[in-house]
Write a protein that holds these residues in place. Structure first.
Motif, short mmCIF file in Angstrom:
data_model
loop_
_atom_site.label_atom_id
_atom_site.label_comp_id
_atom_site.label_asym_id
_atom_site.label_seq_id
_atom_site.Cartn_x
_atom_site.Cartn_y
_atom_site.Cartn_z
N THR A 1 -2.06 9.09 -7.83
CA THR A 1 -2.04 7.74 -7.98
C THR A 1 -0.93 7.56 -9.65
O THR A 1 -0.91 8.37 -10.69
CB THR A 1 -3.15 6.68 -8.03
N VAL B 1 6.28 7.14 -5.82
CA VAL B 1 5.46 6.65 -5.11
C VAL B 1 6.05 6.05 -4.02
O VAL B 1 7.08 4.88 -4.58
CB VAL B 1 4.75 5.56 -5.93
N PHE C 1 -3.19 0.99 -5.10
CA PHE C 1 -3.25 2.44 -5.89
C PHE C 1 -5.12 2.62 -5.55
O PHE C 1 -5.48 1.55 -6.80
CB PHE C 1 -2.56 2.28 -7.22
N HIS C 2 -5.20 4.15 -5.89
CA HIS C 2 -7.03 4.48 -6.06
C HIS C 2 -6.83 4.21 -7.42
O HIS C 2 -5.12 4.79 -8.55
CB HIS C 2 -6.90 6.20 -6.14
N HIS D 1 0.41 -1.43 -0.08
CA HIS D 1 0.01 -0.22 0.08
C HIS D 1 0.79 1.26 0.06
O HIS D 1 2.23 1.38 0.41
CB HIS D 1 -0.65 -0.51 1.12
N THR D 2 0.86 2.26 -0.20
CA THR D 2 1.49 3.43 -1.02
C THR D 2 1.10 5.10 -0.69
O THR D 2 0.47 5.15 -0.03
CB THR D 2 1.48 3.36 -2.21
N THR E 1 -10.13 1.59 -4.88
CA THR E 1 -8.46 0.50 -4.29
C THR E 1 -8.31 -0.64 -5.53
O THR E 1 -9.44 -1.46 -5.30
CB THR E 1 -7.87 0.48 -3.01
N ASN F 1 1.35 8.73 -2.34
CA ASN F 1 1.88 9.18 -3.87
C ASN F 1 2.07 10.66 -3.07
O ASN F 1 1.41 11.06 -3.07
CB ASN F 1 1.16 8.70 -4.42
N ASN G 1 -10.86 8.69 -5.02
CA ASN G 1 -9.89 8.29 -3.79
C ASN G 1 -11.52 7.06 -3.73
O ASN G 1 -11.24 6.68 -1.90
CB ASN G 1 -9.86 9.35 -3.14
#
Length: 170
Positions: free
Chosen positions: A103, A61, A132-133, A44-45, A140, A47, A137
């Motif tokens: 993203t 990222v 990522f989205h 999970h990120t 996911t 950005n 938002n």
């Protein structure tokens, strides 16, 4: 007009990329995302949409828990001087998304111009699955790392893969 989630999913289909998408209330922060994680394993990120003093644009990222030192990151990514967050209007102009929906999938909206330099944190690429989205938002999307790399290649992006420095160094 920027491409949206449906366009992104169509591109995935055209590339033969399978993804799994989960709907959720709008998320604006990593903390909100962690609270609603659900059953999506993998990386999970966070950005970061940044620009330097000369106007160069960077999308960093990284792992969601990465502590990125904005006072030092410029030298690692090749920016001209210190970086700052890009303003929301620039974000919409270049990537077609709002703050909170940043993203790497949004590079689909920069495919022709290539204004953004993509920087991936090496730790993130240790995961087989990435999340990522999908240009908004409220969802996911999970994608296999090799499919994410194929997506970037199809857009013509060759990311810089770095060990990003945090407050304590690398």
């Amino acid at each position: 007009m920027p491409l949206g989630p449906d366009d992104l999913f169509t591109r995935f289909d055209n590339l033969g990329i399978e993804v799994k998408t989960m709907r959720h209330p709008p998320l604006f922060t990593v903390a909100e995302s962690q609270a609603l994680r659900g059953q999506l394993p993998g990386g999970h990120t966070k950005n970061l949409f940044l620009k330097d003093k000369k106007g160069a644009i960077f999308l960093i990222v990284a792992e969601e828990d990465a502590a990125i030192d904005l006072k030092r990151i410029h030298s690692a990514i090749g920016a001209q001087g210190r970086v700052s967050f890009g303003k929301p209007d620039l974000l919409m102009e270049v990537l077609g998304v709002i703050p909170g929906a940043v993203t790497p999938f949004a590079l689909i909206n920069d495919e022709a111009d290539k204004r953004v330099s993509l920087v991936l944190d090496r730790r993130l690429l240790a995961h087989d699955m990435l999340n990522f989205h999908p240009l908004d938002n409220e969802r996911t999307t999970q994608i296999a790392r090799h499919d994410f790399e194929a997506f970037l290649a199809a857009l013509g992006y060759e990311p810089a893969v770095l060990d990003l420095p945090g407050p304590e160094g690398i």
